[in-house]
Design a protein around this motif. Structure first.
Motif, PDB file in Angstrom:
ATOM      1  N   ASP A   1       0.885  -1.153  -0.183  1.00 42.97           N
ATOM      2  CA  ASP A   1       0.141   0.053  -0.054  1.00 42.97           C
ATOM      3  C   ASP A   1       0.702   1.158   0.188  1.00 42.97           C
ATOM      4  O   ASP A   1       0.693   2.269  -0.638  1.00 42.97           O
ATOM      5  N   ARG A   2       1.936   1.239   0.779  1.00 42.86           N
ATOM      6  CA  ARG A   2       2.904   2.397   0.737  1.00 42.86           C
ATOM      7  C   ARG A   2       3.570   2.580  -0.467  1.00 42.86           C
ATOM      8  O   ARG A   2       3.858   3.535  -1.131  1.00 42.86           O
ATOM      9  N   MET A   3       3.976   1.484  -1.174  1.00 40.91           N
ATOM     10  CA  MET A   3       4.584   1.653  -2.509  1.00 40.91           C
ATOM     11  C   MET A   3       3.624   2.010  -3.446  1.00 40.91           C
ATOM     12  O   MET A   3       3.841   2.734  -4.638  1.00 40.91           O
ATOM     13  N   ARG A   4       2.307   1.731  -3.407  1.00 39.36           N
ATOM     14  CA  ARG A   4       1.210   1.896  -4.365  1.00 39.36           C
ATOM     15  C   ARG A   4       0.691   3.361  -4.280  1.00 39.36           C
ATOM     16  O   ARG A   4       0.598   4.217  -5.140  1.00 39.36           O
ATOM     17  N   TRP A   5       0.659   3.936  -3.102  1.00 43.59           N
ATOM     18  CA  TRP A   5       0.181   5.262  -2.962  1.00 43.59           C
ATOM     19  C   TRP A   5       1.303   6.522  -2.401  1.00 43.59           C
ATOM     20  O   TRP A   5       0.926   7.628  -2.248  1.00 43.59           O
ATOM     21  N   GLY A   6       2.497   6.120  -2.204  1.00 41.56           N
ATOM     22  CA  GLY A   6       3.626   6.834  -1.956  1.00 41.56           C
ATOM     23  C   GLY A   6       4.941   6.475  -2.358  1.00 41.56           C
ATOM     24  O   GLY A   6       5.039   5.654  -3.526  1.00 41.56           O
ATOM     25  N   ASP A   7       5.882   6.677  -1.720  1.00 42.15           N
ATOM     26  CA  ASP A   7       7.273   6.210  -2.402  1.00 42.15           C
ATOM     27  C   ASP A   7       7.715   5.083  -1.468  1.00 42.15           C
ATOM     28  O   ASP A   7       8.878   4.460  -1.283  1.00 42.15           O
ATOM     29  N   GLY A   8       6.854   4.002  -0.607  1.00 41.76           N
ATOM     30  CA  GLY A   8       6.980   2.977  -0.070  1.00 41.76           C
ATOM     31  C   GLY A   8       7.622   3.301   1.260  1.00 41.76           C
ATOM     32  O   GLY A   8       7.244   4.320   1.884  1.00 41.76           O
ATOM     33  N   ALA A   9       8.145   2.251   2.056  1.00 39.95           N
ATOM     34  CA  ALA A   9       8.406   2.392   3.378  1.00 39.95           C
ATOM     35  C   ALA A   9      10.035   2.263   3.464  1.00 39.95           C
ATOM     36  O   ALA A   9      10.665   1.125   2.888  1.00 39.95           O
ATOM     37  N   THR A  10      10.618   2.736   4.426  1.00 46.99           N
ATOM     38  CA  THR A  10      12.087   2.589   4.677  1.00 46.99           C
ATOM     39  C   THR A  10      12.063   1.365   5.556  1.00 46.99           C
ATOM     40  O   THR A  10      11.223   0.644   6.107  1.00 46.99           O
ATOM     41  N   VAL A  11      13.394   0.805   5.768  1.00 50.10           N
ATOM     42  CA  VAL A  11      13.572  -0.346   6.684  1.00 50.10           C
ATOM     43  C   VAL A  11      13.413  -0.093   8.218  1.00 50.10           C
ATOM     44  O   VAL A  11      12.656  -0.679   8.815  1.00 50.10           O
TER      45      VAL A  11
END
Length: 543
Positions: free
Chosen positions: A201-211
């Motif tokens: 979801d984070r990748m779809r709507w933004g720049d993803g998530a950091t580790v």
């Protein structure tokens, strides 16, 4: 005992090994190797072994017919062998060794692990192939042969068992090894599915998530074993869901000792609390007769006492629906609550008579609209506050104080001010001291990738430029950055900024070729090279 000898061997007498773990086409540099071999020949001999196989066995192994009668099998150097064939050489320098199948396979795999262009996926598959051949008990032996930690090997191997969608995103460089390393911690399928969905979801709507964000997300959903009512020290000591066990096995760091299988943890908590609730400190302090987990309650299932000034009545003392609401970690969410009928709760908390308070039964003649007072008070304030503000000069310190209160109110979790309105009691000189702290907290809020609330990286970069910070002159790579790169990327970085010549000149390198060092050694040598890394900025940092 193994014997070793060197000789020129005809290509037609040699066959590639079907056991070779490397299955790729040798990459873009293969054409260059063929041309080099055509001009200079094969400089470094390959390693081969007598096949000791019948033609029928070679046919079954899939060896091409034209070399099925070959007497030797390649152990190390298939790339050079194929290049020699492409360059139309007749012979190739080779070292012949007597090796068993297991010895030859281990030789191939370890040589494959030392490739400069080895990808994370290839490395993981090599580890898995070795364990599949020798078993889990062979991991210490592989660690000793390669100089790679056992935890690293176990983690890389288990990564290949993650969902196919995760592995696909990894192969497409949408996720890095650090993301997958964190996902290894989750031991229950529902939790893994939920976390995977959160990532995509984070990748779809933004720049993803950091580790770091993923680790925090997982930690926030993993209860601390210190909050267990049952004897976690005994029950969970060797459990794979125990983060302390995971750290030893897979080198996975976490905040505190946690359970990465909340479903199992909740089940154990429920069993113990159901049998022993009255003996808990919560029950003794609050006088409640049971518990509910906050994640199980519906919107209208639990009614909190004290929320609107209401208190439990005498009837509640013996009622089984008089409960405390807790998190599965054991933290109290609502000290005293009613899990029974809302009508009974309303009669006790907002009675129209002493009889209603005591019995929990409503007077049928009593008014039902209990919300009028709060509603009309708010209507009045919404009209009066703007009128009062209109009469204050814009430069009045009160306006600046209110501005600070609003900023603090919107960022309480970052600024850690429990009572924003309390700032109004301070004088203007005291408030001015807080302005920079508030600005700092707001500017530093939000995700590292931006786009999900808070200030974000784009905004922070503009602020940095406004403050005169020059990224191109002040950034320096460090161990964390280099640790995320492949060996080939590190060598390219060293070449671009002229660091290789400094490495070769160092006495402690002992004349070794940096390209043949292990990645961990190369990182260490770059950091200890004495080269000033400030201002040597990779282009990806400046994009």
């Amino acid at each position: 005992m193994n014997t070793t000898n060197f000789r020129e061997i005809a290509l037609e007498e040699i066959t590639p090994s079907p056991m070779n773990p490397r299955k790729d086409s040798f990459g873009d540099t293969y054409k260059g190797l063929v041309e080099s071999v055509r001009q200079k020949g094969v400089i470094e001999p390959i390693i081969i072994r007598p096949t000791h196989r019948t033609e029928k066995q070679r046919m079954k192994a899939g060896v091409p017919e034209k070399i099925r009668k070959a007497e030797y099998e390649i152990v190390v150097g298939e790339r050079r062998f194929r290049a020699a064939g492409a360059a139309e050489l007749k012979t190739i320098p080779a070292v012949v060794r007597e090796l068993t199948d297991d010895e030859a396979y281990d030789f191939m795999l370890i040589e494959n692990l030392q490739r400069e262009d080895l990808t994370d996926r290839e490395e993981a598959e090599s580890f898995k192939a070795y364990i599949g051949r020798h078993g889990e008990e062979a991991i210490p032996d592989l660690a000793e042969k390669t100089g790679i930690s056992q935890g690293y090997i176990r983690a890389r191997t288990r990564i290949l068992d993650l969902p196919a969608a995760v592995l696909k995103a990894w192969g497409e460089d949408k996720l890095c090894f650090g993301h997958l390393h964190q996902l290894l911690r989750i031991q229950d399928e529902p939790g893994l599915g939920q976390t995977t969905k959160w990532i995509f979801d984070r990748m779809r709507w933004g720049d993803g998530a950091t580790v770091k964000e993923l680790r925090t997300y997982i930690d926030d959903r993993a209860p601390a074993l210190s909050g267990a009512f049952f004897k976690a020290k005994n029950v969970c000591a060797a459990c794979l869901s125990n983060s302390a066990v995971q750290k030893d096995l897979f080198d996975v760091e976490t905040k505190g000792i946690r359970c990465l299988n909340p479903t199992c943890f909740k089940k154990l908590q429920t069993e113990w609390l159901t049998a022993n609730w009255k003996s808990t400190a919560i029950a003794k302090r609050e006088g409640t007769n049971g518990f509910r987990f906050n994640e199980d309650r519906g919107r209208d299932d639990i009614h909190n006492f004290y929320e609107w000034g209401g208190q439990p009545g005498k009837k509640c003392v013996s009622c089984p629906e008089f409960v405390s609401v807790i998190e599965i970690s054991g933290k109290v969410d609502q000290r005293k609550a009613c899990a029974g009928k809302k009508e009974c709760y309303n009669a006790i908390t907002n009675p129209k008579s002493s009889k209603e308070k005591e019995t929990g039964e409503r007077d049928p003649e009593a008014p039902r609209a209990t919300w009028h007072g709060e509603y009309f008070r708010d209507v009045f304030l919404c009209k009066r506050i703007p009128e009062a503000l209109a009469g204050i000069d814009a430069e009045d310190p009160k306006v600046k104080a209110l501005l600070l209160v609003c900023a603090v109110h919107g960022n309480q979790s970052d600024i850690n001010v429990q009572n924003p309105a309390g700032l109004l009691a301070k004088n203007y000189a005291e408030l001015r001291k807080l302005f920079k702290d508030v600005i700092k907290k707001i500017v530093l809020s939000g995700q590292h990738t931006g786009g999900w609330g808070g200030f974000g990286t784009d905004g922070r970069r503009r602020v940095a430029e406004y403050l005169g910070i020059d990224l191109a002159k002040e950034f320096a790579v460090d161990a964390d950055y280099l640790g995320k790169k492949t060996k080939a990327e590190i060598l390219a970085f060293c070449k671009k900024f002229g660091i290789l010549k400094h490495l070769k000149a160092k006495a402690w390198l002992k004349g070794a070729d940096p390209a043949k060092l292990k990645k961990s050694e190369l990182v260490e040598f770059v950091l200890k090279s004495g080269v000033d890394l400030v201002g040597r900025v990779p282009s990806e940092i400046l994009k």
